[in-house]
Write an enzyme that holds these catalytic residues in place. Structure first.
Site, PDB file in Angstrom:
ATOM      1  N   ASN A 177       0.878  -1.224   0.099  1.00 32.14           N
ATOM      2  CA  ASN A 177      -0.005  -0.007  -0.082  1.00 32.14           C
ATOM      3  C   ASN A 177       1.169   1.152   0.116  1.00 32.14           C
ATOM      4  O   ASN A 177       1.539   1.498   0.989  1.00 32.14           O
ATOM      5  CB  ASN A 177      -0.917  -0.069   1.279  1.00 32.14           C
ATOM      6  CG  ASN A 177      -1.737   1.215   1.382  1.00 32.14           C
ATOM      7  OD1 ASN A 177      -1.371   2.416   1.083  1.00 32.14           O
ATOM      8  ND2 ASN A 177      -2.998   0.780   1.657  1.00 32.14           N
ATOM      9  N   HIS A 208      -3.181   5.822  14.598  1.00 32.55           N
ATOM     10  CA  HIS A 208      -3.170   4.311  14.943  1.00 32.55           C
ATOM     11  C   HIS A 208      -1.833   3.702  14.515  1.00 32.55           C
ATOM     12  O   HIS A 208      -1.049   3.062  15.303  1.00 32.55           O
ATOM     13  CB  HIS A 208      -4.294   3.591  14.386  1.00 32.55           C
ATOM     14  CG  HIS A 208      -4.296   3.795  12.972  1.00 32.55           C
ATOM     15  ND1 HIS A 208      -4.292   5.046  12.512  1.00 32.55           N
ATOM     16  CD2 HIS A 208      -4.451   2.896  11.866  1.00 32.55           C
ATOM     17  CE1 HIS A 208      -4.798   5.294  10.894  1.00 32.55           C
ATOM     18  NE2 HIS A 208      -4.787   3.680  10.469  1.00 32.55           N
ATOM     19  N   ASP A 248      -1.501  -4.372   9.804  1.00 33.10           N
ATOM     20  CA  ASP A 248      -2.954  -4.484   9.212  1.00 33.10           C
ATOM     21  C   ASP A 248      -3.665  -3.642   9.997  1.00 33.10           C
ATOM     22  O   ASP A 248      -3.572  -3.396  11.252  1.00 33.10           O
ATOM     23  CB  ASP A 248      -3.361  -5.968   9.451  1.00 33.10           C
ATOM     24  CG  ASP A 248      -4.540  -6.342   8.507  1.00 33.10           C
ATOM     25  OD1 ASP A 248      -4.240  -6.297   7.404  1.00 33.10           O
ATOM     26  OD2 ASP A 248      -5.729  -6.689   9.092  1.00 33.10           O
ATOM     27  N   SER A 249      -4.474  -2.820   9.285  1.00 32.40           N
ATOM     28  CA  SER A 249      -5.139  -1.886   9.792  1.00 32.40           C
ATOM     29  C   SER A 249      -6.578  -1.505   8.939  1.00 32.40           C
ATOM     30  O   SER A 249      -6.762  -2.161   8.167  1.00 32.40           O
ATOM     31  CB  SER A 249      -4.397  -0.585   9.689  1.00 32.40           C
ATOM     32  OG  SER A 249      -3.965  -0.237   8.469  1.00 32.40           O
TER      33      SER A 249
END
Ligand code: ITT
Length: 198
Positions: free
Chosen positions: A9, A178, A67-68
């Protein structure tokens, strides 16, 4: 010691290079033979570890993965782990955001709370693993604002601010995000682990 960033990403790569500033990180583009990992887990942690282990095995180097996702209260925590593929097309940020906005169009302003969650994972080629977590709470607006960041940033306003995370400067987002929280915690683990690794 080099660390491989186990993500494809582009938005995350930019953020992770900033947050892990000072560490020697290489992208997955240096390892074209490593195939995409199916995100078959049911939690952020399971998927982050799947990605980190696959890349540590494939590269022979320590690998970090993220991972989010965005968890919307009115949708019982969805899209959650399905955030990147919510519209059915993995990584189509525009389609994912449009679908989510349509789904919550009837949700009144008082009930539009959501949070971004991230699990950061470190895996070594030996199979050892570590994780760290981070979250940021806020609410969803009804139309895009801002051009920074990626994904759902243009519709997410963090608690205590009136700007979306797409309107924050990159450093401002990293300080409260986050991903920033999870990877700053993981960076401490990385420093200890890699210093003591043979
Ligand atoms: P990799 O698996 O290659 O890392 P991915 O995009 O598939 O890339 P995830 O499965 O972790 O990664 O999905 C993350 C999705 O959650 C991302 O595509 C966005 O839709 C959303 N998301 C996560 N963090 C975000 C952030 O900081 N800002 C906006 N959207 C975010």
């Amino acid at each position: 010691m080099k660390i491989v960033l186990a993500t494809r990403n582009p938005g995350k790569i930019v953020e992770l290079r900033r947050i892990l500033d000072g560490m020697t990180v290489v992208g997955l583009d240096a390892y074209p033979q490593i195939e995409d990992v199916a995100e078959t887990g049911l939690t952020f942690a399971e998927n982050a570890l799947l990605k980190a282990h696959a890349v540590a095995q494939g590269s022979g180097l320590p690998a970090v993965a993220d991972d989010s996702g965005l968890c919307v209260d009115a949708l019982n925590g969805m899209p959650g782990i399905f955030s990147a593929r919510w519209s059915g097309r993995h990584g189509d940020d525009d389609a994912n955001l449009d679908l989510l906005l349509a789904q919550v169009s009837d949700v009144p302003d008082a009930h539009r709370q959501a949070h971004f969650a991230c699990t950061a994972a470190l895996a070594l080629p030996t199979g050892e693993e570590w994780t760290a977590e981070g979250a940021i709470h806020g609410s969803l607006i009804r139309a895009r604002r801002g051009t920074n960041g990626f994904g759902y940033d243009p519709i997410f306003v963090p608690d205590g601010d009136s700007r979306t995370t797409a309107e924050l400067d990159p450093d401002e987002k990293d300080a409260i995000s986050h991903r920033g929280k999870a990877f700053r915690a993981l960076a401490e683990i990385i420093s200890q682990v890699l210093v003591t690794s043979p």
